[in-house]
Design a protein around this motif. Structure first.
Motif, mmCIF file in Angstrom:
data_model
loop_
_atom_site.group_PDB
_atom_site.id
_atom_site.type_symbol
_atom_site.label_atom_id
_atom_site.label_comp_id
_atom_site.label_asym_id
_atom_site.label_seq_id
_atom_site.Cartn_x
_atom_site.Cartn_y
_atom_site.Cartn_z
ATOM 1 N N CYS A 251 -10.109 4.396 0.569
ATOM 2 C CA CYS A 251 -9.649 3.657 -0.611
ATOM 3 C C CYS A 251 -10.424 3.983 -1.881
ATOM 4 O O CYS A 251 -9.921 3.774 -2.975
ATOM 5 C CB CYS A 251 -9.735 2.153 -0.352
ATOM 6 N N TYR B 245 0.824 -1.210 0.000
ATOM 7 C CA TYR B 245 0.000 0.000 0.000
ATOM 8 C C TYR B 245 0.860 1.263 0.000
ATOM 9 O O TYR B 245 0.614 2.212 -0.754
ATOM 10 C CB TYR B 245 -0.909 -0.037 1.226
ATOM 11 N N THR C 257 -1.187 8.008 -4.025
ATOM 12 C CA THR C 257 -2.645 7.987 -4.066
ATOM 13 C C THR C 257 -3.200 8.211 -5.469
ATOM 14 O O THR C 257 -4.383 7.972 -5.707
ATOM 15 C CB THR C 257 -3.232 9.044 -3.122
ATOM 16 N N TYR C 258 -2.355 8.673 -6.393
ATOM 17 C CA TYR C 258 -2.819 8.855 -7.776
ATOM 18 C C TYR C 258 -2.464 7.663 -8.657
ATOM 19 O O TYR C 258 -2.760 7.668 -9.851
ATOM 20 C CB TYR C 258 -2.222 10.139 -8.370
ATOM 21 N N ILE D 276 -9.288 10.202 -0.863
ATOM 22 C CA ILE D 276 -8.030 10.612 -0.229
ATOM 23 C C ILE D 276 -7.416 11.790 -0.962
ATOM 24 O O ILE D 276 -6.700 12.605 -0.367
ATOM 25 C CB ILE D 276 -7.037 9.422 -0.170
ATOM 26 N N ASN D 277 -7.696 11.934 -2.255
ATOM 27 C CA ASN D 277 -7.154 13.048 -3.025
ATOM 28 C C ASN D 277 -8.016 14.302 -2.910
ATOM 29 O O ASN D 277 -7.731 15.315 -3.551
ATOM 30 C CB ASN D 277 -6.986 12.643 -4.493
ATOM 31 N N TYR E 180 -3.715 2.095 -6.494
ATOM 32 C CA TYR E 180 -3.956 2.539 -5.117
ATOM 33 C C TYR E 180 -5.249 1.971 -4.527
ATOM 34 O O TYR E 180 -5.218 1.422 -3.415
ATOM 35 C CB TYR E 180 -3.957 4.065 -5.022
ATOM 36 N N CYS F 252 -5.004 -0.403 -1.319
ATOM 37 C CA CYS F 252 -5.579 0.150 -0.097
ATOM 38 C C CYS F 252 -6.643 -0.784 0.464
ATOM 39 O O CYS F 252 -6.685 -1.056 1.673
ATOM 40 C CB CYS F 252 -6.165 1.534 -0.390
#
Length: 336
Positions: free
Chosen positions: A223, A179, A184-185, A234-235, A189, A193
């Protein structure tokens, strides 16, 4: 807990046509020597050694996958590996990844991989993928299984009862490493996650979470895309503190990760990726350093986007936006 429920009910679905694999209910199938093979019955049991055996058959042939635990992760196959894949054909000849190929017929080694992708705590089912080359006892005959999938196979026992705490902790470390290896991009991911979350759930089942620390960690992981606006939750953590719940660009009381219109300009976030490349950060019409999906004045003409009639029919899609000077650029993106 909201996110936990989302992760646990997430379904693995493979859709295709012709010889392609397809299912959305419990199944075990793959391609045997390039041809679709599908079990009509399947089960999972514990063998005398305490290993988990996942098996299925089509009334003529049988596939059996043997793994030491339900831990999410990869299980290598081969002569010296603890895990094993077995195929029994219509003539009752057994092929195994533990059998050694005959020296004169050693085209491929006896090998393969079983991947456990999910243990669903609520339904007590196990899912994953597999592929293998297996040989007969003589080593002269082989069978190849590829694109194998076992999906939501029910376990007649609680995996927590056979999954030691130490094993669970080790599985969490593997999942955590995978992970943390991607940003995150990255396309992988969400999958990595989710695998980390599922490993933590297994740790909860196998170990005592008396302090609630494991649950806190699960709840801190985002996630997916909670508002389905094309941007992972998350972004949408704009201030980068790891907590998307305190980021509310348009101050409407709904955090961005749950808000389908992050900047409150009446255009849904999903339609502010102008070049449709999946990257919302590189769409900044007025080059002011603020991407359109967070900018309430997209052309920097001091008139708020919402006041430039960007969506006359009110469906959130600006494909009907007003273009008062008929120059091909809608007013909300036109500084002229």
């Amino acid at each position: 807990m909201k996110k936990l429920c989302v992760f646990i009910v997430a379904l693995l679905t493979i859709v295709g046509c012709g010889d392609e694999i397809e299912f959305n209910t419990p199944a075990l199938q793959g391609k045997k020597d390039g041809n679709l093979w599908k079990a009509v019955y399947y089960e999972a049991n514990l063998n005398d050694d305490g290993d988990i055996e996942i098996s299925g058959g089509d009334n003529y042939e049988t596939v059996k996958l043997v793994i030491p635990s339900p831990a999410i992760g990869n299980y290598e196959l081969g002569e010296s590996q603890p895990s094993e894949a077995i195929f029994v054909d219509i003539q009752d000849i057994e092929y195994s990844t533990k059998n050694v190929p005959d020296g004169d017929n050693h085209v491929y080694p006896a090998d393969g991989l079983i991947i456990v992708t999910r243990y669903n705590v609520l339904s007590n089912t196990i899912s994953g993928e597999f592929r293998f080359n297996a040989y007969s006892a003589s080593g002269r005959h082989t069978v190849n299984m590829s694109e194998g999938v076992f999906f939501d196979i029910p376990l007649p026992f609680s995996a927590a009862e056979v999954f030691a705490c130490d094993d669970a902790v080790a599985a969490v470390e593997v999942a955590r490493t995978n992970y943390e290896a991607v940003g995150t991009y990255h396309n992988d991911y969400p999958e990595l996650c989710t695998a980390y979350v599922n490993a933590l759930i297994q740790q909860q089942n196998a170990c005592v979470d008396s302090t609630g620390m494991i649950q806190d960690l699960i709840d801190s992981l985002y996630c997916g895309d909670d508002d389905n606006d094309g941007i992972l939750s998350i972004n949408e953590d704009i201030d980068g503190d790891g907590d998307p719940t305190n980021d509310d660009t348009d101050a409407d009381g709904t955090p961005d990760y749950l808000d389908t219109d992050d900047d409150g300009d009446s255009i849904l976030t999903q339609y502010e990726d102008l070049d449709i490349d999946g990257d919302f950060l590189n769409d900044d019409t007025d080059a002011d350093g603020i991407p359109n999906y967070l900018d309430n004045d997209d052309d920097n003409d001091t008139i708020l986007t919402i006041s430039e009639n960007p969506d006359p029919n009110g469906d959130g899609n600006p494909d009907d936006a007003e273009d008062s000077n008929a120059n091909g650029t809608p007013d909300y993106l036109d500084s002229l």
